[in-house]
Scaffold this active site. Sequence first.
Site, PDB file in Angstrom:
ATOM      1  N   THR A   1     -18.495  52.475 -15.452  1.00 36.33           N
ATOM      2  CA  THR A   1     -17.032  52.975 -15.215  1.00 36.33           C
ATOM      3  C   THR A   1     -16.236  52.260 -14.515  1.00 36.33           C
ATOM      4  OG1 THR A   1     -16.214  55.138 -15.236  1.00 36.33           O
ATOM      5  CG2 THR A   1     -17.684  54.797 -13.371  1.00 36.33           C
ATOM      6  N   ASN A   2     -15.209  52.776 -14.099  1.00 36.87           N
ATOM      7  CA  ASN A   2     -14.304  51.992 -12.897  1.00 36.87           C
ATOM      8  C   ASN A   2     -13.845  52.782 -11.955  1.00 36.87           C
ATOM      9  OD1 ASN A   2     -11.565  53.357 -14.115  1.00 36.87           O
ATOM     10  ND2 ASN A   2     -12.415  52.774 -15.944  1.00 36.87           N
TER      11      ASN A   2
END
Length: 223
Positions: free
Chosen positions: A29-30
């Site tokens: 993810t980020n």
Amino acid sequence: LGQQSLQGKSVIVTAGGTRERLDPVRFLTNDSSGKMGYAVAEAAQQAGATVTLITAPTRLTPPAGVTVVPIQSTSDLAQAVLDRFPQADALVMAAAVADFQPLDVADQKIKKSADNDGLILKLRKTPDILAEVAKIKQPHQVTVGFAAETQNLLANAQHKLHSKSLDLLAANDVSRTDIGFNSDDNQVTLIDANGEQTQTPKTSKIQIATLLVDQLAKILATK
Ligand code: C5P
């Protein structure tokens, strides 16, 4: 513009960072917190719109009265957006969409092994949702994107605006630590399809969202 500038309009907002699963317990993810997208959903609702918030997992509470559609992966997000966009007047893609997804998702937890010091992950590009939306976009519909850049902010933003057929793009410099990801504050340059640029002050994400929604309403009114 009045306070009810989006009265009778239906607006989709996407928010948060998508999660791309590697195995049952891991994902890529980020750094997106979802704050900017949630602020846009709230501002659109305050302007009188019927709001659908399509959201990746976040720590935030959605504004009361919006329809919430939870998603995880970019594929989930693509499907949720493409299903609903034909009925919507506007789409604001504030979600931080993963650019790559694992080629295979392991059924079982990936294990360490004694004879291997490393692990190579194979990734493939995710579908570009705004590019897909551009193909089905009708003249009365407005689309807004975000461009998070660490270099060549305005040149990249202009290119994105045209390649994704956007009406408005909010460009922000995520290399700055005082604004952007996870921060309560932001500063963006709003660029419209004519190349007109408006730089917002550095202020709260809810203030920025209100400025963005005002511009969105103005563009919608011209369509
Ligand atoms: O090309 P880039 O990812 O920088 O563009 C950012 C904009 O495009 C954001 O509005 C983001 O939500 C959207 N996006 C998308 N589908 C992707 C990647 C980004 O719609 N696969």
